[in-house]
Design a protein around this motif. Structure first.
Motif, PDB file in Angstrom:
ATOM      1  N   LEU A 254      -2.326   8.798  10.061  1.00 49.84           N
ATOM      2  CA  LEU A 254      -2.851  10.047   9.525  1.00 49.84           C
ATOM      3  C   LEU A 254      -2.103  11.249  10.097  1.00 49.84           C
ATOM      4  O   LEU A 254      -1.856  12.235   9.395  1.00 49.84           O
ATOM      5  CB  LEU A 254      -4.348  10.151   9.815  1.00 49.84           C
ATOM      6  N   GLY A 255      -1.738  11.159  11.384  1.00 46.96           N
ATOM      7  CA  GLY A 255      -0.970  12.238  12.004  1.00 46.96           C
ATOM      8  C   GLY A 255       0.390  12.421  11.357  1.00 46.96           C
ATOM      9  O   GLY A 255       0.932  13.530  11.335  1.00 46.96           O
ATOM     10  N   ASP A 256       0.947  11.337  10.811  1.00 42.78           N
ATOM     11  CA  ASP A 256       2.240  11.405  10.122  1.00 42.78           C
ATOM     12  C   ASP A 256       2.094  11.761   8.650  1.00 42.78           C
ATOM     13  O   ASP A 256       3.078  11.729   7.897  1.00 42.78           O
ATOM     14  CB  ASP A 256       2.947  10.048  10.240  1.00 42.78           C
ATOM     15  N   GLY A 257       0.853  12.048   8.223  1.00 43.31           N
ATOM     16  CA  GLY A 257       0.627  12.413   6.842  1.00 43.31           C
ATOM     17  C   GLY A 257       0.634  11.242   5.884  1.00 43.31           C
ATOM     18  O   GLY A 257       0.857  11.410   4.677  1.00 43.31           O
ATOM     19  N   LYS A 258       0.383  10.042   6.392  1.00 43.65           N
ATOM     20  CA  LYS A 258       0.405   8.838   5.569  1.00 43.65           C
ATOM     21  C   LYS A 258      -0.982   8.218   5.468  1.00 43.65           C
ATOM     22  O   LYS A 258      -1.845   8.459   6.314  1.00 43.65           O
ATOM     23  CB  LYS A 258       1.370   7.809   6.168  1.00 43.65           C
ATOM     24  N   SER A 259      -1.163   7.397   4.456  1.00 39.75           N
ATOM     25  CA  SER A 259      -2.396   6.619   4.359  1.00 39.75           C
ATOM     26  C   SER A 259      -2.446   5.606   5.499  1.00 39.75           C
ATOM     27  O   SER A 259      -1.424   4.997   5.831  1.00 39.75           O
ATOM     28  CB  SER A 259      -2.442   5.884   3.017  1.00 39.75           C
ATOM     29  N   PRO A 260      -3.621   5.387   6.089  1.00 37.97           N
ATOM     30  CA  PRO A 260      -3.748   4.349   7.108  1.00 37.97           C
ATOM     31  C   PRO A 260      -3.945   2.961   6.514  1.00 37.97           C
ATOM     32  O   PRO A 260      -4.197   2.000   7.228  1.00 37.97           O
ATOM     33  CB  PRO A 260      -4.994   4.785   7.877  1.00 37.97           C
ATOM     34  N   GLY A 261      -3.819   2.831   5.189  1.00 40.93           N
ATOM     35  CA  GLY A 261      -4.022   1.555   4.530  1.00 40.93           C
ATOM     36  C   GLY A 261      -3.005   0.516   4.976  1.00 40.93           C
ATOM     37  O   GLY A 261      -1.801   0.793   5.063  1.00 40.93           O
TER      38      GLY A 261
ATOM     39  N   MET B 255       0.859  -1.195   0.000  1.00 42.38           N
ATOM     40  CA  MET B 255       0.000   0.000   0.000  1.00 42.38           C
ATOM     41  C   MET B 255       0.890   1.237   0.000  1.00 42.38           C
ATOM     42  O   MET B 255       1.704   1.416   0.910  1.00 42.38           O
ATOM     43  CB  MET B 255      -0.890  -0.014   1.251  1.00 42.38           C
ATOM     44  N   PRO B 256       0.794   2.090  -1.033  1.00 43.24           N
ATOM     45  CA  PRO B 256       1.627   3.294  -1.055  1.00 43.24           C
ATOM     46  C   PRO B 256       1.351   4.187   0.155  1.00 43.24           C
ATOM     47  O   PRO B 256       0.210   4.279   0.618  1.00 43.24           O
ATOM     48  CB  PRO B 256       1.211   3.997  -2.355  1.00 43.24           C
ATOM     49  N   GLU B 257       2.395   4.838   0.664  1.00 41.80           N
ATOM     50  CA  GLU B 257       2.220   5.684   1.842  1.00 41.80           C
ATOM     51  C   GLU B 257       1.240   6.820   1.595  1.00 41.80           C
ATOM     52  O   GLU B 257       0.574   7.274   2.529  1.00 41.80           O
ATOM     53  CB  GLU B 257       3.568   6.247   2.288  1.00 41.80           C
ATOM     54  N   ASP B 258       1.157   7.286   0.352  1.00 42.88           N
ATOM     55  CA  ASP B 258       0.229   8.381   0.057  1.00 42.88           C
ATOM     56  C   ASP B 258      -1.144   7.873  -0.379  1.00 42.88           C
ATOM     57  O   ASP B 258      -2.042   8.658  -0.676  1.00 42.88           O
ATOM     58  CB  ASP B 258       0.808   9.316  -1.004  1.00 42.88           C
ATOM     59  N   GLY B 259      -1.328   6.544  -0.453  1.00 39.11           N
ATOM     60  CA  GLY B 259      -2.621   5.969  -0.817  1.00 39.11           C
ATOM     61  C   GLY B 259      -2.949   6.042  -2.294  1.00 39.11           C
ATOM     62  O   GLY B 259      -4.082   5.739  -2.685  1.00 39.11           O
ATOM     63  N   ALA B 260      -1.963   6.431  -3.137  1.00 36.89           N
ATOM     64  CA  ALA B 260      -2.229   6.619  -4.571  1.00 36.89           C
ATOM     65  C   ALA B 260      -2.783   5.349  -5.203  1.00 36.89           C
ATOM     66  O   ALA B 260      -2.363   4.232  -4.883  1.00 36.89           O
ATOM     67  CB  ALA B 260      -0.951   7.053  -5.281  1.00 36.89           C
ATOM     68  N   LEU B 261      -3.737   5.517  -6.126  1.00 29.31           N
ATOM     69  CA  LEU B 261      -4.367   4.397  -6.821  1.00 29.31           C
ATOM     70  C   LEU B 261      -3.718   4.179  -8.183  1.00 29.31           C
ATOM     71  O   LEU B 261      -3.174   5.121  -8.773  1.00 29.31           O
ATOM     72  CB  LEU B 261      -5.859   4.680  -7.024  1.00 29.31           C
ATOM     73  N   PRO B 262      -3.782   2.966  -8.717  1.00 30.40           N
ATOM     74  CA  PRO B 262      -3.333   2.740 -10.094  1.00 30.40           C
ATOM     75  C   PRO B 262      -4.112   3.628 -11.058  1.00 30.40           C
ATOM     76  O   PRO B 262      -5.274   3.977 -10.803  1.00 30.40           O
ATOM     77  CB  PRO B 262      -3.653   1.257 -10.328  1.00 30.40           C
ATOM     78  N   LEU B 263      -3.480   3.974 -12.166  1.00 33.83           N
ATOM     79  CA  LEU B 263      -4.094   4.919 -13.098  1.00 33.83           C
ATOM     80  C   LEU B 263      -5.438   4.432 -13.635  1.00 33.83           C
ATOM     81  O   LEU B 263      -6.338   5.232 -13.911  1.00 33.83           O
ATOM     82  CB  LEU B 263      -3.132   5.182 -14.265  1.00 33.83           C
ATOM     83  N   ASP B 264      -5.599   3.124 -13.775  1.00 30.62           N
ATOM     84  CA  ASP B 264      -6.829   2.589 -14.365  1.00 30.62           C
ATOM     85  C   ASP B 264      -8.018   2.613 -13.414  1.00 30.62           C
ATOM     86  O   ASP B 264      -9.160   2.407 -13.852  1.00 30.62           O
ATOM     87  CB  ASP B 264      -6.606   1.141 -14.819  1.00 30.62           C
TER      88      ASP B 264
END
Length: 400
Positions: free
Chosen positions: A316-323, A1-10
């Motif tokens: 979330l406090g660290d600015g990351k996705s909780p995923g 899981m990316p730290e920023d929560g980014a999704l695949p382009l599709d």
């Protein structure tokens, strides 16, 4: 899981063709019910575990941070939110103002559809008329009360703390507050429950005047207090034949009272009374699940959050996705899931989703009285009443 929560382009391709919903998980409970294995925590369980980060006092602000993260991840996705569902746990342990603030963050970041369905779950003892009025004024238009049973000895086995009669009073209070849509949740097949007990629960629920009833067979989950009690011989194990009998009683009573089934465990008095949010799940639409342990799905990508409220707040406090992890569903995964979920609906699933072995199984199911023959001729697999009793077995055959 990316730290920023980014999704695949599709993931957002053709997103405009799918509705978008939000599930907001509130993981707090006053006490733990003996049958529950949801990701929930009592104050005692959280004490010394996560400290202030796990506290419900600042929970709304923490969850709002994930709503803002969702806006960043979904970018310029123009879709207004079609449904919001606040579940738990017991969401109504939070002040009504906190639930309204959480909804307000979604409205601010995404906008709400003009006909947006906004639901919260509630335990009967956790609300009063003033609380419900504040929710209604704040934009909630649907409420779901956990009734489970009308009989005290059944509630005791389930470790439910409300008194019989309180859920029915809650329906009246919700109506007075302006809620047009009210659900009562029931559970059948509890050890020690008789046919007469279940009929009394059905009569009480119908008499309360909701426009939606959910009725679920009690499932004994490993690791729960109820499972341990059954293992020790303190209460008997649940019985599949009893479950089937209770389901038939439910269908008969609710149908006679003007309810129609639209999903195997759900009945409504009209199409407007259906739970649109759950229909998003059953139809494979997009939803963002915010909160500890919440699951999300967008465009064939499914992910889930860390479970503990302290770890969730820390991320979330660290600015990351909780995923905590995610998976990208293959076309075959999505085909199978469509059959699994859509077959449970009154409209059924398209026969075009089935492979040759599944089509042969569907033909046999029609002959065996498990699928309706009329819809089958029209290209859909729709469960009969007998098929609903055996839905899991029918699905297993059709997905081959």
């Amino acid at each position: 899981m990316p730290e920023d929560g980014a999704l695949p382009l599709d993931a957002l391709r053709n997103a405009g063709e799918r509705p978008l919903g939000f599930y907001l998980h509130v993981p707090y409970c006053a006490t733990r019910c003996g049958y529950c294995d949801f990701n929930t925590y009592t104050a005692t369980e959280l004490r010394g575990s996560g400290g202030a980060l796990a506290s419900r006092d600042n929970y709304a602000a923490t969850l709002i941070e994930e709503v803002r993260l969702a806006r960043k991840v979904l970018g310029d996705d123009p879709r207004p939110v079609r449904t919001v569902f606040v579940g738990g746990g017991t969401p109504t342990l939070l002040p009504a103002g906190d639930l309204v603030r959480m909804l307000g963050a979604i409205r601010e970041e995404f906008g709400l559809a003009d006909d947006c369905e906004v639901t919260t779950e509630a335990n009967p003892e956790s609300v009063n008329p003033a609380y419900l009025a504040e929710l209604r004024e704040g934009g909630f238009n649907r409420v779901s009360f956990g009734m489970q049973s009308a009989k005290q000895h059944v509630l005791k086995i389930l470790d439910r703390t409300h008194t019989p009669g309180r859920p029915e009073a809650c329906v009246a209070e919700a109506r007075a507050a302006g809620f047009d849509h009210v659900n009562l949740d029931l559970i059948y097949g509890t050890p020690g429950e008789s046919d007469a007990d279940w009929q009394a629960s059905l009569d009480a629920a119908i008499g309360a005047g909701p426009d939606h009833v959910s009725a679920y067979a009690l499932i004994v989950e490993e690791g729960t207090q109820l499972a341990r009690r059954i293992r020790r011989g303190e209460v008997p194990m649940t019985d599949d034949d009893v479950h089937a009998d209770r389901y038939l009683m439910t269908e008969q009573a609710l149908s006679a009272a003007g309810f129609s089934w639209y999903e195997v465990s759900n009945w409504a008095t009209s199409e407007a009374g259906r739970c649109l949010h759950n229909e998003l799940y059953w139809r494979g639409a997009d939803w963002w699940g915010a909160g500890p342990g919440a699951h999300s799905h967008v465009g064939g990508v499914r992910w889930w959050n860390v479970k503990h409220p302290g770890a969730y707040a820390q991320a979330l406090g660290d600015g990351k996705s909780p995923g905590a992890g995610r998976e990208v569903l293959s076309e075959e995964d999505r085909r199978v899931e469509r059959i699994l979920l859509e077959l449970r609906l009154v409209e059924g699933c398209e026969l075009s989703l089935l492979k040759p072995a599944g089509l042969a199984a569907a033909q046999k199911a029609v002959r065996d009285g498990l699928l309706e023959d009329g819809p089958y001729i029209e290209g859909r697999a729709v469960l009969t009443l007998r098929g609903r009793l055996l839905a899991d077995a029918v699905v297993r055959d059709l997905v081959d």
